[in-house]
Design a protein around this motif. Structure first.
Motif, PDB file in Angstrom:
ATOM      1  N   GLU A  72       0.890  -1.223  -0.073  1.00 34.22           N
ATOM      2  CA  GLU A  72      -0.147   0.087  -0.007  1.00 34.22           C
ATOM      3  C   GLU A  72       0.766   1.172  -0.083  1.00 34.22           C
ATOM      4  OE1 GLU A  72      -3.218  -0.093  -0.418  1.00 34.22           O
ATOM      5  OE2 GLU A  72      -3.241  -1.931  -0.775  1.00 34.22           O
ATOM      6  N   ASN A  73       1.982   1.257   0.739  1.00 33.91           N
ATOM      7  CA  ASN A  73       3.029   2.360   0.828  1.00 33.91           C
ATOM      8  C   ASN A  73       3.359   2.577  -0.475  1.00 33.91           C
ATOM      9  OD1 ASN A  73       3.968   4.424   2.678  1.00 33.91           O
ATOM     10  ND2 ASN A  73       5.999   3.487   2.144  1.00 33.91           N
ATOM     11  N   LYS A  96       2.171   2.576  -3.365  1.00 31.17           N
ATOM     12  CA  LYS A  96       1.274   3.429  -4.132  1.00 31.17           C
ATOM     13  C   LYS A  96       1.160   4.887  -3.957  1.00 31.17           C
ATOM     14  CE  LYS A  96      -1.384  -1.017  -4.583  1.00 31.17           C
ATOM     15  NZ  LYS A  96      -2.727  -1.660  -4.198  1.00 31.17           N
ATOM     16  N   VAL A  97       1.572   4.991  -2.595  1.00 26.47           N
ATOM     17  CA  VAL A  97       1.365   6.602  -2.281  1.00 26.47           C
ATOM     18  C   VAL A  97       2.038   7.542  -3.004  1.00 26.47           C
ATOM     19  CG1 VAL A  97       1.953   8.256  -0.224  1.00 26.47           C
ATOM     20  CG2 VAL A  97       0.994   5.771   0.167  1.00 26.47           C
ATOM     21  N   GLU A  98       1.631   8.606  -3.446  1.00 31.80           N
ATOM     22  CA  GLU A  98       2.244   9.651  -4.046  1.00 31.80           C
ATOM     23  C   GLU A  98       3.548   9.933  -3.392  1.00 31.80           C
ATOM     24  OE1 GLU A  98       1.474  13.900  -6.262  1.00 31.80           O
ATOM     25  OE2 GLU A  98      -0.283  12.824  -5.034  1.00 31.80           O
ATOM     26  N   LYS A 134      12.225  10.242   4.414  1.00 30.62           N
ATOM     27  CA  LYS A 134      11.602   9.112   5.025  1.00 30.62           C
ATOM     28  C   LYS A 134      11.599   7.943   4.408  1.00 30.62           C
ATOM     29  CE  LYS A 134       6.690   7.347   6.462  1.00 30.62           C
ATOM     30  NZ  LYS A 134       5.195   7.813   6.696  1.00 30.62           N
ATOM     31  N   GLN A 175      11.917   1.697   0.384  1.00 34.19           N
ATOM     32  CA  GLN A 175      10.997   2.805   0.025  1.00 34.19           C
ATOM     33  C   GLN A 175      11.390   3.990   0.726  1.00 34.19           C
ATOM     34  OE1 GLN A 175       7.009   1.669   0.864  1.00 34.19           O
ATOM     35  NE2 GLN A 175       6.890  -0.495  -0.170  1.00 34.19           N
ATOM     36  N   SER A 227      10.641   8.806   0.632  1.00 40.15           N
ATOM     37  CA  SER A 227       9.967   9.841   0.075  1.00 40.15           C
ATOM     38  C   SER A 227      10.800  10.885   0.615  1.00 40.15           C
ATOM     39  CB  SER A 227       8.631   9.982   0.556  1.00 40.15           C
ATOM     40  OG  SER A 227       8.312   9.844   1.828  1.00 40.15           O
ATOM     41  N   VAL A 232       6.339   8.316  -3.253  1.00 38.46           N
ATOM     42  CA  VAL A 232       7.101   7.240  -2.699  1.00 38.46           C
ATOM     43  C   VAL A 232       8.006   6.553  -3.760  1.00 38.46           C
ATOM     44  CG1 VAL A 232       7.047   4.937  -1.469  1.00 38.46           C
ATOM     45  CG2 VAL A 232       5.565   6.852  -0.385  1.00 38.46           C
TER      46      VAL A 232
END
Length: 258
Positions: free
Chosen positions: A135-136, A138-140, A217, A150, A152, A142
């Motif tokens: 799910e993470n 897919k976060v904008e 992050k 992963q 950001s 990332v």
């Protein structure tokens, strides 16, 4: 796993006393009346010492039983008391050999139960981590690297980036997926300094992406963190979340020259 009953009365007393010092300091002081009553309960120092040994040993046993209950094993306290009483009175129902064999067998049972519970927790954490990472990703904002790291960018900056051999100075906060903070240079009020190639792989890879002044992050899968062993308060198979600010870079040759 150490045999849970391998402890002398004296060792149990010392362990309990040390463990309870901090708690005792936080408790309200006894009133004058309470102090008099407590002192009157013992005829002499030997009686008080005897009571303290019994009390501290009981606390040790209680803690052990509570831990074993987490593994689904529960012993009858009344039978434990009977065993203590009988043995102190020279009327034990077991020989020394029978006691040793019984405790060895029980120790094996405790270890197997503990390993089963740990395996179940690790499997559950692994599934939760897979879901979170999917799910993470897919976060904008990332980015997922080839290794599975992963990241950001929280704060951007232009400047040099460290190499794996360099020593970096950073501020960071590390948490588990449930938000539990397990380490923080920010909380300590002092940045951390270390060679970048002597930390977990996720850090070695991730911090090399950063320029001085940037804050990232990172979401670090277990295989790039502490793996299936865990470390300290970090459980086995844990996915880690770090917010890292790169403050300074010292090249390897500069560090060696100092």
């Amino acid at each position: 796993m150490k045999n849970v009953f391998k402890v002398s009365l004296l060792a149990a007393a010392v362990a309990f006393t040390v463990g309870c010092n901090e708690k005792a300091e936080q408790e309200a002081p006894a009133t004058e009346t309470e102090t008099v009553v407590e002192a009157a309960a013992f005829a002499n120092s030997q009686e008080k010492a005897a009571y303290a040994i019994g009390s501290s040993f009981s606390r040790y046993v209680e803690t052990t039983l509570e831990k074993q209950a987490e593994f689904g094993l529960e012993l009858d306290k009344e039978i434990i008391l009977q065993g203590i009483t009988d043995t102190l009175r020279g009327n034990s129902k077991l020989t020394d050999e029978e006691m040793v064999e019984t405790l060895k067998a029980y120790d094996t049972e405790v270890q197997a139960a503990a390993e089963k519970v740990m395996a179940e927790k690790t499997a559950k954490a692994s599934e939760e981590a897979k879901t979170f990472l999917a799910e993470n990703a897919k976060v904008e904002g990332v980015t997922v690297t080839e290794s599975g790291l992963q990241y950001s960018v929280i704060t951007e900056a232009e400047g040099p980036k460290p190499k794996a051999e360099d020593t970096v100075t950073v501020h960071y906060v590390g948490t588990l997926l449930d938000g539990t903070e397990f380490d923080s240079s920010v909380a300590r009020g002092e940045p951390a300094k270390f060679p970048l190639n002597r930390v977990i792989p996720g850090w070695t890879e991730g911090v090399q992406l950063m320029s001085v002044g940037e804050k990232y992050k990172f979401v670090i899968p277990a295989e790039l963190g502490y793996g299936e062993q865990g470390a300290g308060s970090i459980p086995p198979g844990a996915t880690l979340v770090f917010e890292v600010e790169l403050l300074e870079i010292a090249a390897a040759d500069e560090v060696a020259a100092k």
